[in-house]
Design a protein around this motif. Sequence first.
Motif, PDB file in Angstrom:
ATOM      1  N   PHE A 102       0.829  -1.207   0.000  1.00  0.00           N
ATOM      2  CA  PHE A 102       0.000   0.000   0.000  1.00  0.00           C
ATOM      3  C   PHE A 102       0.864   1.257   0.000  1.00  0.00           C
ATOM      4  CE2 PHE A 102       0.739  -1.370   4.349  1.00  0.00           C
ATOM      5  CZ  PHE A 102       1.164  -0.218   4.981  1.00  0.00           C
ATOM      6  N   ILE A 103       0.187   2.375  -0.253  1.00  0.00           N
ATOM      7  CA  ILE A 103       0.773   3.707  -0.083  1.00  0.00           C
ATOM      8  C   ILE A 103      -0.091   4.439   0.939  1.00  0.00           C
ATOM      9  CG2 ILE A 103       1.405   5.886  -1.183  1.00  0.00           C
ATOM     10  CD1 ILE A 103       1.518   4.362  -3.853  1.00  0.00           C
ATOM     11  N   LEU A 104       0.530   4.892   2.007  1.00  0.00           N
ATOM     12  CA  LEU A 104      -0.167   5.625   3.064  1.00  0.00           C
ATOM     13  C   LEU A 104       0.284   7.076   3.041  1.00  0.00           C
ATOM     14  CD1 LEU A 104      -1.849   5.763   5.758  1.00  0.00           C
ATOM     15  CD2 LEU A 104       0.305   5.226   6.934  1.00  0.00           C
ATOM     16  N   GLU A 105      -0.686   7.984   3.033  1.00  0.00           N
ATOM     17  CA  GLU A 105      -0.390   9.412   3.175  1.00  0.00           C
ATOM     18  C   GLU A 105      -1.031   9.896   4.471  1.00  0.00           C
ATOM     19  OE1 GLU A 105      -0.675  13.657   0.734  1.00  0.00           O
ATOM     20  OE2 GLU A 105      -1.882  11.949   0.090  1.00  0.00           O
ATOM     21  N   ILE A 106      -0.242  10.553   5.305  1.00  0.00           N
ATOM     22  CA  ILE A 106      -0.753  10.994   6.602  1.00  0.00           C
ATOM     23  C   ILE A 106      -0.115  12.326   6.974  1.00  0.00           C
ATOM     24  CG2 ILE A 106       0.992   9.591   7.799  1.00  0.00           C
ATOM     25  CD1 ILE A 106      -1.073   9.199  10.059  1.00  0.00           C
ATOM     26  N   GLU A 107      -0.938  13.250   7.461  1.00  0.00           N
ATOM     27  CA  GLU A 107      -0.454  14.547   7.910  1.00  0.00           C
ATOM     28  C   GLU A 107      -0.576  14.623   9.426  1.00  0.00           C
ATOM     29  OE1 GLU A 107      -2.454  17.672   5.809  1.00  0.00           O
ATOM     30  OE2 GLU A 107      -1.721  17.009   3.851  1.00  0.00           O
ATOM     31  N   TRP A 108       0.435  15.188  10.077  1.00  0.00           N
ATOM     32  CA  TRP A 108       0.469  15.229  11.539  1.00  0.00           C
ATOM     33  C   TRP A 108       1.203  16.473  12.026  1.00  0.00           C
ATOM     34  CZ3 TRP A 108       5.351  15.177  13.820  1.00  0.00           C
ATOM     35  CH2 TRP A 108       6.410  14.784  12.997  1.00  0.00           C
ATOM     36  N   ARG A 109       0.876  16.870  13.261  1.00  0.00           N
ATOM     37  CA  ARG A 109       1.609  17.957  13.910  1.00  0.00           C
ATOM     38  C   ARG A 109       1.602  17.728  15.418  1.00  0.00           C
ATOM     39  NH1 ARG A 109      -2.533  23.214  13.427  1.00  0.00           N
ATOM     40  NH2 ARG A 109      -4.211  22.346  14.726  1.00  0.00           N
ATOM     41  N   HIS A 110       2.741  17.964  16.037  1.00  0.00           N
ATOM     42  CA  HIS A 110       2.829  17.916  17.494  1.00  0.00           C
ATOM     43  C   HIS A 110       2.418  19.264  18.068  1.00  0.00           C
ATOM     44  CE1 HIS A 110       4.332  14.027  18.690  1.00  0.00           C
ATOM     45  NE2 HIS A 110       5.223  14.036  17.716  1.00  0.00           N
ATOM     46  N   MET A 111       1.817  19.227  19.253  1.00  0.00           N
ATOM     47  CA  MET A 111       1.368  20.448  19.911  1.00  0.00           C
ATOM     48  C   MET A 111       2.221  20.801  21.121  1.00  0.00           C
ATOM     49  SD  MET A 111      -0.868  21.101  17.756  1.00  0.00           S
ATOM     50  CE  MET A 111      -1.524  22.607  18.488  1.00  0.00           C
TER      51      MET A 111
ATOM     52  N   ARG B 136      13.978  16.737   7.679  1.00  0.00           N
ATOM     53  CA  ARG B 136      12.966  17.493   6.944  1.00  0.00           C
ATOM     54  C   ARG B 136      11.697  17.777   7.745  1.00  0.00           C
ATOM     55  NH1 ARG B 136      13.629  18.233   1.720  1.00  0.00           N
ATOM     56  NH2 ARG B 136      11.376  18.330   1.336  1.00  0.00           N
ATOM     57  N   CYS B 137      11.582  17.237   8.956  1.00  0.00           N
ATOM     58  CA  CYS B 137      10.371  17.467   9.743  1.00  0.00           C
ATOM     59  C   CYS B 137      10.326  18.895  10.284  1.00  0.00           C
ATOM     60  CB  CYS B 137      10.291  16.476  10.903  1.00  0.00           C
ATOM     61  SG  CYS B 137       9.750  14.834  10.416  1.00  0.00           S
ATOM     62  N   LYS B 138       9.108  19.397  10.435  1.00  0.00           N
ATOM     63  CA  LYS B 138       8.878  20.722  11.005  1.00  0.00           C
ATOM     64  C   LYS B 138       8.513  20.583  12.477  1.00  0.00           C
ATOM     65  CE  LYS B 138       7.082  22.184   6.517  1.00  0.00           C
ATOM     66  NZ  LYS B 138       5.892  22.671   5.775  1.00  0.00           N
ATOM     67  N   GLY B 139       8.661  21.681  13.224  1.00  0.00           N
ATOM     68  CA  GLY B 139       8.503  21.640  14.665  1.00  0.00           C
ATOM     69  C   GLY B 139       7.083  21.831  15.155  1.00  0.00           C
ATOM     70  N   LYS B 140       6.966  22.068  16.443  1.00  0.00           N
ATOM     71  CA  LYS B 140       5.689  22.180  17.155  1.00  0.00           C
ATOM     72  C   LYS B 140       4.714  23.111  16.439  1.00  0.00           C
ATOM     73  CE  LYS B 140       5.521  24.898  20.691  1.00  0.00           C
ATOM     74  NZ  LYS B 140       5.705  25.507  22.034  1.00  0.00           N
TER      75      LYS B 140
ATOM     76  N   GLU C  29       0.176  15.604  23.237  1.00  0.00           N
ATOM     77  CA  GLU C  29      -0.886  15.820  22.256  1.00  0.00           C
ATOM     78  C   GLU C  29      -0.330  15.894  20.838  1.00  0.00           C
ATOM     79  OE1 GLU C  29      -4.278  19.198  21.206  1.00  0.00           O
ATOM     80  OE2 GLU C  29      -3.673  18.880  23.303  1.00  0.00           O
ATOM     81  N   ILE C  30      -0.990  15.180  19.943  1.00  0.00           N
ATOM     82  CA  ILE C  30      -0.649  15.202  18.529  1.00  0.00           C
ATOM     83  C   ILE C  30      -1.943  15.208  17.729  1.00  0.00           C
ATOM     84  CG2 ILE C  30      -0.437  12.667  18.421  1.00  0.00           C
ATOM     85  CD1 ILE C  30       1.714  13.067  16.245  1.00  0.00           C
ATOM     86  N   HIS C  31      -1.932  15.906  16.594  1.00  0.00           N
ATOM     87  CA  HIS C  31      -3.093  15.984  15.711  1.00  0.00           C
ATOM     88  C   HIS C  31      -2.780  15.275  14.399  1.00  0.00           C
ATOM     89  CE1 HIS C  31      -4.377  20.035  17.760  1.00  0.00           C
ATOM     90  NE2 HIS C  31      -4.406  19.002  18.580  1.00  0.00           N
ATOM     91  N   PHE C  32      -3.803  14.617  13.840  1.00  0.00           N
ATOM     92  CA  PHE C  32      -3.694  13.972  12.536  1.00  0.00           C
ATOM     93  C   PHE C  32      -4.796  14.497  11.624  1.00  0.00           C
ATOM     94  CE2 PHE C  32      -2.123  10.889  15.644  1.00  0.00           C
ATOM     95  CZ  PHE C  32      -0.908  10.510  15.096  1.00  0.00           C
TER      96      PHE C  32
END
Length: 239
Positions: free
Chosen positions: A74-83, A163-167, A212-215
């Motif tokens: 499969f190919i999984l695409e997921i968006e996330w951000r830490h708070m 390459r990841c972005k921060g909080k 806490e993390i958001h998806f």
Amino acid sequence: MILRLVSISIWVFSLAVLKAEETLVFRDLFNGKDLSGWVDVNTSPQNWTVKDGLLVCSGKPIGVMRSEKQYENFILEIEWRHMQAGGNSGVFVWSEGQPPAKGPLPKGMEVQMLELEWPKLNPEADGQPRHPGFVSGELFGANGLTATPDHPRGERSMSTEMRCKGKGEWNTYVVVCVDGVIKLSINGKFVNGMREASVRKGYLCLESEGSEIHFRKIRLMELPGGNATSEQTAPVVEK
């Protein structure tokens, strides 16, 4: 007669193309409204909520929420951000649906999601920051899954670029999983991978690990099946 054969050939070809198009499409795994398609394995009903179209994980208690079904290729695409600074989470692929008796996290391939301050806020015993390879999409087999890293840091594989972005900033992972090979793109570029995974079919798990993390935009394209044996397939969790 020839025209009829041509017409039949075109019809058969059209059906084949239509079937391929029906199969090779992205399907949402999160509908932005509720937790349909997911099972809370070992956290709490208050841990996973939906707010303003986002999947919100409080991070407490530590554990996972898994997909209802298993996936192989499969190919999984997921968006996330830490708070929170130093936040910890991840997504497991080819995962077992239940954790072992002695721990809250399952056997599977973990795609790490760490906030950029994590190495500083979780220092070594001598007070020095941990290795920067921990952040920005490190890949590793958890609880007994084995694999060969493309970019070794011990048994783990670290990304070639940070390459990841921060909080508070959104990150996009594209995870390609085929026949025991995993490749990870972070914010538009492939930077990590592992191969020869000992498990090649299993559940997806979202990890709750303390903050806490958001998806959002969790979607998956199933690819044609491969050659995963019964030994390379996670046990099915009976409902």
